[in-house]
Design a protein around this motif. Structure first.
Motif, short mmCIF file in Angstrom:
data_model
loop_
_atom_site.label_atom_id
_atom_site.label_comp_id
_atom_site.label_asym_id
_atom_site.label_seq_id
_atom_site.Cartn_x
_atom_site.Cartn_y
_atom_site.Cartn_z
N TRP A 84 -1.92 2.98 -6.03
CA TRP A 84 -2.44 4.29 -5.65
C TRP A 84 -2.61 4.36 -4.14
CZ3 TRP A 84 -3.47 8.42 -8.88
CH2 TRP A 84 -3.51 8.16 -10.26
N GLY A 85 -2.42 5.53 -3.60
CA GLY A 85 -2.77 5.77 -2.22
C GLY A 85 -4.25 6.12 -2.10
N GLN A 86 -4.69 6.30 -0.86
CA GLN A 86 -6.10 6.57 -0.61
C GLN A 86 -6.43 8.06 -0.67
OE1 GLN A 86 -3.88 6.34 1.73
NE2 GLN A 86 -4.38 8.07 3.07
N TYR A 105 -3.37 12.51 -4.35
CA TYR A 105 -3.07 11.09 -4.37
C TYR A 105 -1.64 10.85 -4.82
CZ TYR A 105 -8.18 10.62 -4.53
OH TYR A 105 -9.53 10.69 -4.27
N CYS A 106 -0.99 9.86 -4.26
CA CYS A 106 0.30 9.44 -4.80
C CYS A 106 0.12 8.14 -5.57
CB CYS A 106 1.36 9.31 -3.72
SG CYS A 106 1.10 8.03 -2.48
N LYS A 107 0.97 7.98 -6.55
CA LYS A 107 0.91 6.83 -7.44
C LYS A 107 2.31 6.31 -7.69
CE LYS A 107 0.12 5.89 -12.36
NZ LYS A 107 -0.19 6.53 -13.65
N ALA A 108 2.43 4.99 -7.69
CA ALA A 108 3.70 4.34 -8.02
C ALA A 108 3.48 3.46 -9.24
CB ALA A 108 4.17 3.49 -6.83
N GLN A 132 0.82 -1.20 0.00
CA GLN A 132 0.00 0.00 0.00
C GLN A 132 0.85 1.25 0.00
OE1 GLN A 132 -2.54 0.32 3.43
NE2 GLN A 132 -0.90 -0.04 4.88
N LEU A 133 0.22 2.33 -0.45
CA LEU A 133 0.78 3.67 -0.36
C LEU A 133 -0.11 4.47 0.57
CD1 LEU A 133 1.50 4.44 -4.13
CD2 LEU A 133 3.21 4.00 -2.37
N VAL A 134 0.50 5.24 1.44
CA VAL A 134 -0.26 6.04 2.40
C VAL A 134 0.22 7.48 2.34
CG1 VAL A 134 -0.91 6.37 4.80
CG2 VAL A 134 -0.58 4.05 3.91
N GLU A 135 -0.72 8.38 2.00
CA GLU A 135 -0.41 9.80 1.99
C GLU A 135 -0.70 10.42 3.35
OE1 GLU A 135 -2.47 8.92 -2.06
OE2 GLU A 135 -2.74 8.41 0.06
N SER A 136 0.02 11.48 3.66
CA SER A 136 -0.21 12.24 4.88
C SER A 136 0.24 13.68 4.66
CB SER A 136 0.53 11.62 6.07
OG SER A 136 1.92 11.61 5.83
N GLY A 137 -0.15 14.54 5.58
CA GLY A 137 0.30 15.92 5.54
C GLY A 137 -0.72 16.91 5.04
N LEU A 174 3.28 17.32 1.68
CA LEU A 174 2.64 16.01 1.64
C LEU A 174 3.71 14.92 1.60
CD1 LEU A 174 -0.21 16.60 -0.94
CD2 LEU A 174 -0.19 17.07 1.51
N SER A 175 3.40 13.82 2.26
CA SER A 175 4.28 12.67 2.25
C SER A 175 3.54 11.46 1.71
CB SER A 175 4.79 12.37 3.66
OG SER A 175 5.55 13.44 4.18
N CYS A 176 4.28 10.57 1.09
CA CYS A 176 3.72 9.32 0.59
C CYS A 176 4.66 8.21 1.03
CB CYS A 176 3.60 9.36 -0.93
SG CYS A 176 3.09 7.81 -1.68
N ALA A 177 4.14 7.29 1.82
CA ALA A 177 4.94 6.20 2.35
C ALA A 177 4.50 4.88 1.74
CB ALA A 177 4.80 6.14 3.87
N ALA A 178 5.47 4.07 1.39
CA ALA A 178 5.18 2.76 0.82
C ALA A 178 5.41 1.67 1.85
CB ALA A 178 6.05 2.50 -0.40
N SER A 179 4.54 0.68 1.83
CA SER A 179 4.74 -0.47 2.71
C SER A 179 4.63 -1.75 1.91
CB SER A 179 3.71 -0.47 3.85
OG SER A 179 2.41 -0.55 3.34
#
Length: 116
Positions: free
Chosen positions: A106-108, A95-98, A3-8, A20-25
């Motif tokens: 895609w993030g949420q 949204y962030c996308k990889a 998943q990708l998770v956006e924050s900020g 904004l930050s986008c973290a991958a897990s």
């Protein structure tokens, strides 16, 4: 779980800034081309900025050029969008996308609201 998770995101006054930050897990971002998109109410999702897998090449939409900066930190598995001089027209869900070949994640999304 991949998943990708956006924050900020948040509420900011016109002229203000947000990062904004986008973290991958569960997967490694370093091989992926990363992008930020946004979608305002009643509008189609639009591309804001893209950064190459190595981070050496970036593209930013004309509407935000000179105000937004995209960056990434591959060792931290993170991507960022620095947004300065925010305008009410920047209000949207971001949204962030990889993307790597046919693999796309895609993030949420995170809400950014620019209002006084």
């Amino acid at each position: 779980q991949v998943q990708l998770v956006e924050s900020g995101g948040g509420l900011v006054q016109p002229g203000g800034s947000l990062r904004l930050s986008c973290a991958a897990s569960e997967f490694t971002l370093s091989r992926y081309v990363m992008s930020w998109y946004r979608q305002a109410p009643g509008k189609e999702r639009e591309l804001v900025a893209t950064i190459s897998s190595s981070g050496t090449s970036t593209n930013v939409a004309d509407s935000v050029k000179d105000r937004f900066t995209i960056s990434r930190d591959n060792p931290k598995n993170m991507m960022y969008l620095q947004m300065n001089s925010l305008e009410p027209e920047d209000t949207a869900v971001y949204y962030c996308k990889a993307a790597w070949g046919c693999q796309v994640y895609w993030g949420q999304g995170t809400q950014v609201t620019v209002s006084s």
